[in-house]
Design a protein around this motif. Structure first.
Motif, mmCIF file in Angstrom:
data_model
loop_
_atom_site.group_PDB
_atom_site.id
_atom_site.type_symbol
_atom_site.label_atom_id
_atom_site.label_comp_id
_atom_site.label_asym_id
_atom_site.label_seq_id
_atom_site.Cartn_x
_atom_site.Cartn_y
_atom_site.Cartn_z
ATOM 1 N N GLY A 217 0.810 -1.208 0.000
ATOM 2 C CA GLY A 217 0.000 0.000 0.000
ATOM 3 C C GLY A 217 0.849 1.267 0.000
ATOM 4 O O GLY A 217 2.074 1.223 0.094
ATOM 5 N N GLN A 218 0.173 2.383 -0.075
ATOM 6 C CA GLN A 218 0.855 3.671 -0.179
ATOM 7 C C GLN A 218 1.449 4.094 1.158
ATOM 8 O O GLN A 218 0.977 3.702 2.231
ATOM 9 N N ARG A 219 2.497 4.898 1.075
ATOM 10 C CA ARG A 219 3.059 5.493 2.283
ATOM 11 C C ARG A 219 2.041 6.441 2.920
ATOM 12 O O ARG A 219 1.202 7.028 2.231
ATOM 13 N N ARG A 220 2.122 6.578 4.212
ATOM 14 C CA ARG A 220 1.237 7.499 4.916
ATOM 15 C C ARG A 220 1.480 8.921 4.384
ATOM 16 O O ARG A 220 2.604 9.397 4.353
ATOM 17 N N GLY A 221 0.411 9.577 3.942
ATOM 18 C CA GLY A 221 0.513 10.944 3.426
ATOM 19 C C GLY A 221 0.893 11.010 1.964
ATOM 20 O O GLY A 221 1.142 12.104 1.436
ATOM 21 N N TYR A 222 0.930 9.863 1.289
ATOM 22 C CA TYR A 222 1.311 9.849 -0.137
ATOM 23 C C TYR A 222 0.327 10.697 -0.946
ATOM 24 O O TYR A 222 -0.882 10.557 -0.820
ATOM 25 N N GLY A 223 0.868 11.592 -1.757
ATOM 26 C CA GLY A 223 0.042 12.489 -2.545
ATOM 27 C C GLY A 223 -0.372 13.742 -1.808
ATOM 28 O O GLY A 223 -0.969 14.644 -2.401
ATOM 29 N N ASN A 226 4.913 16.308 1.716
ATOM 30 C CA ASN A 226 6.117 16.517 0.920
ATOM 31 C C ASN A 226 7.048 15.313 1.082
ATOM 32 O O ASN A 226 7.538 15.039 2.178
ATOM 33 N N MET A 227 7.259 14.584 0.005
ATOM 34 C CA MET A 227 8.125 13.411 0.040
ATOM 35 C C MET A 227 9.302 13.581 -0.919
ATOM 36 O O MET A 227 9.818 12.613 -1.475
ATOM 37 N N ALA A 228 9.725 14.827 -1.102
ATOM 38 C CA ALA A 228 10.817 15.122 -2.027
ATOM 39 C C ALA A 228 12.122 14.498 -1.534
ATOM 40 O O ALA A 228 12.328 14.305 -0.325
ATOM 41 N N THR A 334 5.336 8.433 -14.203
ATOM 42 C CA THR A 334 4.555 9.622 -13.839
ATOM 43 C C THR A 334 3.062 9.379 -14.098
ATOM 44 O O THR A 334 2.318 9.042 -13.193
ATOM 45 N N ALA A 335 2.647 9.504 -15.324
ATOM 46 C CA ALA A 335 1.218 9.427 -15.649
ATOM 47 C C ALA A 335 0.623 8.053 -15.345
ATOM 48 O O ALA A 335 -0.454 7.947 -14.747
ATOM 49 N N ILE A 336 1.300 6.995 -15.756
ATOM 50 C CA ILE A 336 0.746 5.654 -15.546
ATOM 51 C C ILE A 336 0.722 5.309 -14.054
ATOM 52 O O ILE A 336 -0.259 4.747 -13.545
ATOM 53 N N LYS A 337 1.780 5.645 -13.344
ATOM 54 C CA LYS A 337 1.797 5.392 -11.903
ATOM 55 C C LYS A 337 0.667 6.134 -11.208
ATOM 56 O O LYS A 337 -0.008 5.564 -10.336
ATOM 57 N N LYS A 338 0.430 7.357 -11.609
ATOM 58 C CA LYS A 338 -0.654 8.134 -11.012
ATOM 59 C C LYS A 338 -2.014 7.527 -11.343
ATOM 60 O O LYS A 338 -2.898 7.416 -10.484
ATOM 61 N N ALA A 339 -2.189 7.100 -12.593
ATOM 62 C CA ALA A 339 -3.474 6.532 -13.014
ATOM 63 C C ALA A 339 -3.755 5.210 -12.318
ATOM 64 O O ALA A 339 -4.914 4.906 -11.969
ATOM 65 N N MET A 340 -2.700 4.407 -12.084
ATOM 66 C CA MET A 340 -2.888 3.089 -11.471
ATOM 67 C C MET A 340 -2.846 3.141 -9.946
ATOM 68 O O MET A 340 -3.075 2.132 -9.280
ATOM 69 N N LYS A 341 -2.535 4.309 -9.395
ATOM 70 C CA LYS A 341 -2.627 4.583 -7.961
ATOM 71 C C LYS A 341 -1.785 3.637 -7.100
ATOM 72 O O LYS A 341 -2.232 3.143 -6.077
ATOM 73 N N TYR A 342 -0.578 3.362 -7.543
ATOM 74 C CA TYR A 342 0.337 2.599 -6.703
ATOM 75 C C TYR A 342 1.504 3.486 -6.300
ATOM 76 O O TYR A 342 1.874 4.418 -7.030
#
Length: 433
Positions: A217-223, A226-228, A334-342
């Protein structure tokens, strides 16, 4: 008695040299000094790719509170895989199976703990190299592959789970796939081309990384948070070490100090540069500025993509492979990762999975017998079939391994531990300054 050719022959006949007892995967060593020196150097270069290359590359991209934990994963993977490789990994990868059918999918157990390996043995396909050198050269490939997966679940996996995952993954995923392609298995027999690890290393680890990202699953606070990257200087140094080490990875896979090693080395550098160009152009268009992270990520994309093709294509093919892979991996990360939400934290799948896939397919198009006679009969269909086998095996078995980890050690750190950072909660250490 004065020695004569006749008496020498009589003495030799009366005292024959003992015949070396060889295992099925072995040949008598006929030392090639030049090749041995080149592969010794290449082994050191490939080891450099993991420590400190990949460790710094990944370490600079995480948040500061997870720097030491990320470095520790590369160190731990190196330690654990090195031992497992000697205990049984080499035997499963390059030993000969119990029967012909078995040997198509997995090696045997005869070389466990390197029993039967000696100063005068060689791997049967490489009689000019000491077998001990072949063991350690291949060990460096086995080390970096699970270490690459760590980029997908950075900042959230328990260290105990990481150790169990790496150990099982090495034995159940890496060793079989390595045998399929390089150790006498069915993909190599089909003529699937993989010069230095497009399928064995990159697609294998990239697919595993994608499965890990979804399962953890996603990291806490992902999206939202700030995870720069906390230190792009570390990442740039790491990428530079990867570039240098990759000369051993690809050039060393020629396994001789010859023209093939030379063209593989040139192809490696060329594809890295065009991979950077292919990444930075769409990034510049989308973000209005070129970034250092984009340039070095594109450079690694080019390195990944040329890996299966390095000793099968000419420099013109290498230029195109990097240029094609760059924008494809940019979109995937970028785009595909965002669309697939992983949440593939450090783009292990976007760079290594997709880059390896693109490079392996393009090998079927650009491979030429003018560089390597083994390119005869290469085609994209054959490459695709090999990739499907690797993707299915890696994906399914990785998922099963993660379930074992989940119900034994547990997979993720707690929410409180993730907030505090893995450096202090997993290792009791913090980075100051």
């Amino acid at each position: 008695m004065t020695a004569t050719p006749a008496t020498d022959a009589m003495v030799a006949a009366a005292n024959p040299e003992p015949v070396l007892a060889l295992l099925a995967h072995q040949a008598q060593l006929a030392l090639d000094p030049a090749a041995t020196v080149w592969v010794l150097i290449s082994t050191a270069l490939v080891l450099l790719m993991t420590l400190p290359g990949l460790a710094l590359f990944y370490g600079g991209m995480v948040r500061k509170k997870n720097l030491l934990a990320t470095l520790a994963q590369s160190v731990a993977a190196t330690i654990l895989v090195s031992v497992l490789w000697i205990v049984i990994g080499y035997s499963l990868s390059f030993g000969v199976g119990l029967n012909e059918g078995w040997n198509k999918v997995l090696g045997g157990f005869q070389v466990a703990l390197l029993y039967g390996v000696g100063m005068d043995t060689a791997y049967k396909a490489l009689p000019g190299l000491p077998e001990y050198l072949w063991v350690v050269f291949q060990m460096t490939f086995a080390i970096i592959t699970p270490a690459l997966i760590a980029g997908a679940f950075a900042e959230r996996m328990k260290f105990s789970a990481f150790l169990l995952f790496v150990g099982l993954w090495h034995l159940l995923v890496y060793a079989p796939v390595c045998h399929w392609v390089w150790g006498g298995g069915f993909l190599g027999a089909m003529g699937v081309l993989d010069f230095a690890g497009g399928a064995v290393v990159h697609v294998n680890s990239g697919v595993a990384g994608l499965v890990c990202a979804y399962v953890l699953g996603q990291r806490r606070g992902y999206g939202r948070d700030n995870m720069a990257p906390h230190n792009l200087a570390f990442t740039m140094i790491g990428a530079s070490l990867l570039l240098v080490g990759w000369i051993g990875f690809n050039g060393g896979s020629a396994l001789a100090a010859d023209s093939l090693a030379a063209v593989a080395t040139l192809n490696t550098i060329l594809a890295a540069m065009t991979g950077a160009i292919g990444w930075i152009i769409p990034e510049w268009i989308e973000r209005k500025q070129p970034t250092l992270l984009g340039m070095i990520t594109g450079l690694v994309v080019g390195l990944v993509a040329i890996t299966p093709a390095a000793g099968f294509v000419d420099p013109r093919g290498a230029l195109l492979i990097g240029l094609i892979a760059g924008p494809i991996c940019f979109v995937a990360s970028t785009a595909i990762k965002k669309a697939m939400k992983y949440d593939d934290s450090l783009d292990a799948f976007g760079v290594h999975g997709v880059g390896g896939l693109v490079g392996a397919l393009l090998t079927g198009i650009f491979a030429t017998t003018s560089v390597n006679a083994l390119a005869d009969g290469a085609n994209i269909g054959k490459q695709a079939l090999g990739l499907v086998a690797v993707i299915i095996w890696s994906g399914v078995v990785t998922f099963l391994i993660l379930m074992i980890c989940k119900y034994t050690t547990g997979l993720r750190v707690t929410e409180e531990q993730e907030i505090e950072g893995l450096d202090s909660t997993q290792h009791g250490e913090t980075q100051h300054g």
